[in-house]
Write a protein that holds these residues in place. Structure first.
Motif, PDB file in Angstrom:
ATOM      1  N   UNK A 424       0.809  -1.221   0.000  1.00  0.00           N
ATOM      2  CA  UNK A 424       0.000   0.000   0.000  1.00  0.00           C
ATOM      3  C   UNK A 424       0.839   1.266   0.000  1.00  0.00           C
ATOM      4  N   UNK A 425       2.122   1.125   0.320  1.00  0.00           N
ATOM      5  CA  UNK A 425       3.025   2.282   0.265  1.00  0.00           C
ATOM      6  C   UNK A 425       3.825   2.295  -1.046  1.00  0.00           C
ATOM      7  N   UNK A 426       3.406   1.471  -1.992  1.00  0.00           N
ATOM      8  CA  UNK A 426       4.033   1.487  -3.305  1.00  0.00           C
ATOM      9  C   UNK A 426       5.342   0.748  -3.400  1.00  0.00           C
ATOM     10  N   UNK A 427       5.698  -0.038  -2.383  1.00  0.00           N
ATOM     11  CA  UNK A 427       6.975  -0.763  -2.371  1.00  0.00           C
ATOM     12  C   UNK A 427       6.715  -2.248  -2.664  1.00  0.00           C
ATOM     13  N   UNK A 428       6.364  -2.522  -3.905  1.00  0.00           N
ATOM     14  CA  UNK A 428       6.006  -3.886  -4.269  1.00  0.00           C
ATOM     15  C   UNK A 428       7.189  -4.844  -4.212  1.00  0.00           C
ATOM     16  N   UNK A 429       8.382  -4.356  -4.535  1.00  0.00           N
ATOM     17  CA  UNK A 429       9.570  -5.221  -4.495  1.00  0.00           C
ATOM     18  C   UNK A 429       9.800  -5.714  -3.077  1.00  0.00           C
ATOM     19  N   UNK A 430       9.721  -4.785  -2.103  1.00  0.00           N
ATOM     20  CA  UNK A 430       9.909  -5.156  -0.703  1.00  0.00           C
ATOM     21  C   UNK A 430       8.795  -6.097  -0.233  1.00  0.00           C
ATOM     22  N   UNK A 431       7.555  -5.824  -0.680  1.00  0.00           N
ATOM     23  CA  UNK A 431       6.441  -6.697  -0.301  1.00  0.00           C
ATOM     24  C   UNK A 431       6.665  -8.110  -0.822  1.00  0.00           C
ATOM     25  N   UNK A 432       7.161  -8.212  -2.044  1.00  0.00           N
ATOM     26  CA  UNK A 432       7.386  -9.529  -2.640  1.00  0.00           C
ATOM     27  C   UNK A 432       8.524 -10.260  -1.927  1.00  0.00           C
ATOM     28  N   UNK A 433       9.580  -9.536  -1.562  1.00  0.00           N
ATOM     29  CA  UNK A 433      10.700 -10.155  -0.842  1.00  0.00           C
ATOM     30  C   UNK A 433      10.240 -10.717   0.500  1.00  0.00           C
TER      31      UNK A 433
END
Length: 751
Positions: A424-433
């Motif tokens: 939700x904060x636009x950090x999809x890479x971190x979410x996926x990791x």
């Protein structure tokens, strides 16, 4: 002359009490002298039962220093092992029993030792003791099964039960009651039925202890019919029985039935306890029963539980919060004589349930001022959604660091909230990791990452994750399909979405709810298939709610279908007449096709009903501080108000030079055109963007979070601003993410 034997009445008072407690006194001849080993064993047993190992262990040392007649026997070690205060103490007793040869012949001692090791989480040592036992009784098997349960090893506990049956042992009520909770931890309803059949086969199905366990397990697995059959077949019911059946109905959402069962409990003469009132409070809150809530609170006060019992106090806070009476919940919280970390978690969650993210964070910060209160899993799960809601990435990252520090970063519930935060904060890479690191045996992490990919418009990736989920054997739930259908809608994947809607019902036997239907209507509407969307609504087996008609109205606005829009709006005005957002959509639709008389009609309707638009706000995090901006003129202006207004005027001039024309149809107020333009220029997202521009280096990406759907004019303006400032501007509204860059938006102007 030999000394006469001491009568039992002449024994020292403490010893006499020990012998009475241990049951040995009634077996003694008043004229017989008390055997010294019996006396010592009785003292050890009494001290152990009283949780006084510091008094019991010296007695063992005295015995070991004596000659042969007072050497420890088979009755010495079991109570000592049960009272062992640490794993090292248990290991020392283990070594001593082995040295004296008192372990292997003594099933009771070996079973107690295995139980002690499991109490300290030493599963390997417990298995070793258990496997070395030349003979085992049912009590030894029960000790292992229940110990594995306490150590969160349900699969091993069930496997051990299978081994027990395979070796010809017949379990008792304790066995069945120990295995049944494993069914909940494993989510295995088939195993619950198997254990029920086992209880019936061995004549245990009438045992009160077993019946209560069956009702509890069936209730937690959502098998209320099975729980009801067990309940109805019981000859005797106690407080635990009633609490289990009431709690099962409350947790499954059958709150009216839960309240009725409570009345049946009272009629049967069973008095409720605190746990009963906890379930009842939640039930009346879910019913929206204000009067019932007051009755529950009064009952709690009459019993004095609001002062003496912190669990009851927490339940009252939770009840009022669920009834949207957050001010009352705060007053109850303030009146609690003692508060634990659960009290704070309950209030924080209450604020979030009522959409008050700022207040939730403030409450958490107040909690941190109490040094004796340390955040636990529930704290993080309560606060992280508040950071997600406001887009407070830096603060959320600090909580991520805290979760690592206290060892909760890989907890599935905390991890799921963190995935949601980063997405939700636009950090999809971190979410996926983070998703890749988490244990993924439950649906939570999968649902969070699918939803995150979906709101960013990455529909194909969301479908890929769902495929992986199925390959790993995770059964999707109704939330999974809501996230999946929403992802298909945002990405325009109509055929895939329709296929998933069918799959949900035919393969997974999930009955669609209103959210699934709303996603389908939204998906068809976005694709321009308005007639198909309308036919879909007419064929729904349940009554369409405001979300369904709202999705259709939004599509009608985009494609200018006024007639169908009128039908949708008429239904919306009946279902949710005070939601001014639908009037705005209708007005925009009329304006788009040039029907200004329709615009005037909608505006007049808004004025007649004295409707107030939901206050729009946007937040932006700069230098680890979150700033929140509200649309329009504020009585308490921002400290940088003048700088923000100056920046907005500069941007407006540059935008107009590039061809921007304000769309005043998004202003419902009956004011002059220049004032409408000023209102548009002071929408909350523009204030936040201007604040970000003047407080960050050039070309720095900006992340803005808005509580409502972004209006068409602000969407158009933000495209211009991204081009003028050469910045990427990421806006998350109530519906999806918009990535603005070089004058374009990732949504393709459809949201």
């Amino acid at each position: 002359m030999p000394r006469p034997p001491m009568p039992s009445s002449a024994l020292p008072r403490g010893v006499h009490a020990v012998l009475v407690t241990s049951g040995h006194l009634r077996h003694l001849d008043p004229h017989a002298q008390v055997p010294p080993l019996l006396l010592v064993n009785s003292l050890i047993a009494a001290f152990s039962r009283a949780a006084q190992p510091r008094l019991a262990f010296p007695l063992l040392r005295r015995l070991l220093a004596c000659a042969h007649p007072l050497r420890p026997d088979d009755f010495t070690f079991p109570p000592l092992v049960r009272a062992a205060p640490s794993p090292s103490s248990a290991a020392q007793l283990h070594a001593c029993a082995l040295r004296l040869g008192l372990l292997h012949p003594n099933v009771f001692a070996a079973g107690s030792l295995a139980h002690a090791y499991l109490r300290f989480g030493r599963v390997a040592e417990a298995y070793r003791v258990f496997d070395e036992m030349p003979e085992r009784d049912v009590a030894a098997w029960n000790a292992m099964v229940s110990g594995l349960c306490r150590n969160a090893r349900p699969a091993e506990a069930v496997a051990l039960f299978g081994r027990m049956v395979g070796e010809g042992f017949v379990g008792d009520a304790v066995t069945v009651s120990s295995v049944l909770p494993m069914c909940v931890l494993l989510g295995d309803w088939v195993l619950a039925l198997v254990m029920h059949v086992y209880a019936v086969k061995h004549g245990l199905d009438k045992e009160l202890f077993v019946c209560n366990a069956l009702i509890d397990v069936y209730g937690k697995l959502g098998m209320l019919e099975a729980a009801g059959r067990v309940f109805d077949g019981m000859d005797l019911r106690d407080l635990v029985t009633w609490n289990s059946i009431i709690s099962g109905h409350e947790q499954d959402g059958k709150v009216v039935a839960a309240v009725e069962l409570f009345h049946g409990m009272r009629d049967s003469g069973v008095s409720p306890d605190v746990l009963t009132l906890v379930s009842l409070a939640s039930a009346v809150a879910q019913c929206g029963d204000d009067r019932g809530a007051k009755s529950v609170h009064c009952y709690v006060m009459r019993r004095g539980w609001d002062v003496d019992d912190i669990i009851a106090g927490n339940a009252m806070v939770d009840m009022y919060a669920k009834l949207s009476k957050i001010e009352v919940a705060q007053r109850v919280f303030d009146s609690l004589s003692a508060r634990d970390v659960v009290s704070w978690n309950t209030l924080i969650t209450g604020y979030m349930q009522n959409g008050l993210a700022n207040e939730a964070i403030k409450t958490y910060n107040q909690m941190l001022k109490h040094e004796d209160l340390k955040p636990i899993q529930g704290t993080l799960v309560s606060v992280l959604p508040a950071y997600s809601h406001l887009g407070a990435l830096q603060q959320g990252m600090r909580m991520h660091a805290l979760s690592v520090k206290i060892g909760l970063n890989l907890d599935v519930y905390v991890g799921t909230c963190l995935i949601d935060l980063y997405a939700k904060c636009g950090k999809l890479v971190e979410a996926m990791l983070l998703f890749e690191l988490l244990p993924r045996r439950s649906t939570g992490p999968w649902n969070a990452i699918i939803a995150g990919l979906g709101v960013h418009g990455h529909g194909e990736k969301a479908l890929g994750v769902f495929s992986q989920m199925r390959q790993e054997g995770i059964k999707p739930d109704h939330v999974t399909f809501v996230s999946l259908l929403a992802a298909c809608s945002h990405a325009g994947l109509v055929d895939q979405g329709q296929s998933f809607f069918d799959l949900m019902q035919t393969v997974y036997s999930i009955v669609p709810i209103a959210k699934h239907y709303a996603c389908m209507v939204d998906m068809l509407g976005r694709a321009g298939k308005l007639d198909e969307a309308f036919e879909f609504i007419q064929g729904m087996p349940i009554k369409p709610d405001s979300a369904v008609w709202g999705a259709l109205l939004g599509a009608c606005r985009i494609y200018g279908n006024v007639e169908m829009g009128k039908v949708a709006s008429q239904n919306l005005f009946e279902l949710d007449p005070e939601n001014v957002g639908y009037y705005v959509l209708m007005s925009n639709m009329y304006a788009k096709v040039g029907k200004w008389d329709g615009v005037d009609e909608v505006r007049s309707l808004v004025r007649r009903q004295n409707l107030q638009k939901t206050p729009g706000w946007s937040s932006i995090e700069v230098k680890r501080s979150v700033s929140v901006f509200y649309s329009g003129n504020q009585t308490d202006p921002h400290p940088q108000h003048e700088d923000i207004q100056r920046e907005l005027q500069n941007l407006l001039a540059k935008m107009k030079s590039l061809g921007y024309v304000p769309d005043c149809s998004f202003v419902l107020q009956d004011v002059e055109e220049d004032e409408k333009e000023q209102i548009l220029n002071n929408h909350s997202e523009r204030l936040a963007i201007a604040f970000g521009i003047i407080n960050t280096p050039p070309r720095t990406p900006l992340h803005v979070y808005k509580n409502l759907r972004v209006c068409g004019d602000c969407h158009n303006a933000t495209k211009y601003i991204s081009k003028i400032t050469e910045r990427e501007i990421i806006v998350r509204d109530s519906n999806r993410f918009h990535h603005f860059k070089d004058g374009h938006c990732s949504c393709g102007d459809f949201w």
